[in-house]
Write a protein that holds these residues in place. Structure first.
Motif, PDB file in Angstrom:
ATOM      1  N   ALA A   1       0.832  -1.209   0.000  1.00  0.00           N
ATOM      2  CA  ALA A   1       0.000   0.000   0.000  1.00  0.00           C
ATOM      3  C   ALA A   1       0.863   1.254   0.000  1.00  0.00           C
ATOM      4  N   ALA A   2       1.940   1.251   0.785  1.00  0.00           N
ATOM      5  CA  ALA A   2       2.831   2.407   0.835  1.00  0.00           C
ATOM      6  C   ALA A   2       3.507   2.644  -0.513  1.00  0.00           C
ATOM      7  N   LEU A   3       3.952   1.568  -1.144  1.00  0.00           N
ATOM      8  CA  LEU A   3       4.608   1.704  -2.448  1.00  0.00           C
ATOM      9  C   LEU A   3       3.611   2.158  -3.511  1.00  0.00           C
ATOM     10  N   ALA A   4       2.395   1.623  -3.487  1.00  0.00           N
ATOM     11  CA  ALA A   4       1.391   1.970  -4.493  1.00  0.00           C
ATOM     12  C   ALA A   4       1.050   3.449  -4.444  1.00  0.00           C
ATOM     13  N   ALA A   5       0.925   4.018  -3.240  1.00  0.00           N
ATOM     14  CA  ALA A   5       0.594   5.437  -3.112  1.00  0.00           C
ATOM     15  C   ALA A   5       1.678   6.309  -3.735  1.00  0.00           C
ATOM     16  N   SER A   6       2.936   5.961  -3.498  1.00  0.00           N
ATOM     17  CA  SER A   6       4.042   6.742  -4.051  1.00  0.00           C
ATOM     18  C   SER A   6       4.135   6.573  -5.563  1.00  0.00           C
ATOM     19  N   LEU A   7       3.957   5.357  -6.041  1.00  0.00           N
ATOM     20  CA  LEU A   7       4.068   5.110  -7.480  1.00  0.00           C
ATOM     21  C   LEU A   7       2.970   5.813  -8.262  1.00  0.00           C
ATOM     22  N   SER A   8       1.756   5.868  -7.704  1.00  0.00           N
ATOM     23  CA  SER A   8       0.656   6.536  -8.393  1.00  0.00           C
ATOM     24  C   SER A   8       1.005   7.985  -8.681  1.00  0.00           C
ATOM     25  N   GLU A   9       1.567   8.666  -7.687  1.00  0.00           N
ATOM     26  CA  GLU A   9       1.955  10.063  -7.885  1.00  0.00           C
ATOM     27  C   GLU A   9       3.127  10.178  -8.855  1.00  0.00           C
ATOM     28  N   LEU A  10       4.116   9.303  -8.722  1.00  0.00           N
ATOM     29  CA  LEU A  10       5.294   9.376  -9.584  1.00  0.00           C
ATOM     30  C   LEU A  10       4.942   9.116 -11.047  1.00  0.00           C
TER      31      LEU A  10
END
Length: 308
Positions: free
Chosen positions: A68-77
């Protein structure tokens, strides 16, 4: 210190899509690959990071805390990357994605857009409708216009217009000598048109509130059909099917063109208004600034016209 090998970009994209869909099959459809290929890329990323990103069930997947933490960052990136690539691929084509509610798009924005295109022929607008919370990065939305209380967190908001509420109907209905609309009591003989946007929302006037304020006698505030949007209720009023509660900015064009009239002067204040919503802390985009300045110009022109 041993350096980490380059990140597997295909695996990152596959994981971000699967995390957004919570389905390998749906992700595969968006990426035009097979579900097995998505699963393989996710497993490759898990091996690369040394952590589990999904808990896999029999027919479902759920994100782990790390996932979940990685997905949130990747969505923005990835959202930022897509915008950069768009600018590089088409530096002369300025695209602006605007999200707004259907009623505002149809009744206020659309009749005026020709003036924006005339002033800014280099900006290509894409108007999308919806009233859900905007994820500016994930959805690649540049600016939103919302009808609501304005208590939006994590974004920059500006009050664009108030939204007073008053009855409107077709001229033919008001001029029907058999059913005169000379006072609110006359609404007993007419169909009341309702919209879900005013139902159960604190401070948003509905027929019960308007009738109580005007002291109308013997009018059933619940009578008449319910419509899913203000736009549909207003169109039913234009067609002569009853009397609707119009929201000021949305009925302005129909009033000016004589498609609707106000049978009574009584108006109620509205806790909801129309708001410009933008990303908080984002770099100023010239196209967004140009669009917002144009909105303010149109609002000012409308105010002057109404006073005249």
């Amino acid at each position: 210190m041993k350096s980490r090998p380059p990140a597997p970009l295909n695996a990152l994209r596959a994981f971000e899509t699967a995390a957004r869909c919570l389905s390998f099959q749906e992700a595969a459809g968006q990426l035009f690959v097979t579900p097995a290929a998505v699963s393989h890329q996710v497993k490759r990323l898990e091996d690369y990071l040394g952590v589990k990103l999904f808990q896999r069930g029999h027919r479902s997947v759920e994100l782990t805390a790390e996932g979940a933490a990685l997905a949130a960052s990747l969505s923005e990136l990835f959202g930022q990357l897509d915008r950069v690539l768009d600018r590089v691929a088409a530096p002369t084509a300025v695209q602006l994605r605007v999200s707004t509610v259907e009623s505002f798009a149809a009744k206020w924005l659309a009749p005026r857009l020709h003036r924006f295109h005339h002033q800014h022929p280099d900006i290509q607008l894409r108007i999308e409708t919806g009233n859900e919370r905007v994820d500016f990065v994930r959805d690649s939305i540049d600016v939103a216009i919302r009808y609501g209380p304005g208590a939006y967190t994590g974004v920059h908001t500006e009050r664009l217009m108030d939204a007073p509420v008053f009855p409107v109907c077709a001229p033919s209905l008001a001029n029907d000598g058999r059913r005169p609309l000379t006072s609110p009591d006359g609404l007993r003989q007419h169909t009341l048109l309702h919209d879900e946007g005013s139902t159960g929302r604190a401070g948003v006037p509905d027929w019960a509130a308007w009738l109580e304020t005007t002291g109308a006698i013997g009018v059933d505030a619940t009578r008449g059909p319910m419509f899913a949007s203000m736009y549909l209720a207003q169109e039913a009023a234009v067609a002569g099917h009853g009397v609707a509660l119009g929201v000021g900015p949305l009925v302005e064009e129909d009033l000016q063109r004589g498609r609707l009239i106000r049978p009574f002067d009584d108006s109620l204040d509205n806790a909801y208004a129309f708001w410009i919503v933008r990303r908080q802390g984002a770099d100023t985009a010239p196209a967004v600034d140009a669009f917002c300045r144009w909105l303010w110009t149109e609002v000012s022109a409308s105010a002057v016209a109404s006073r005249g």
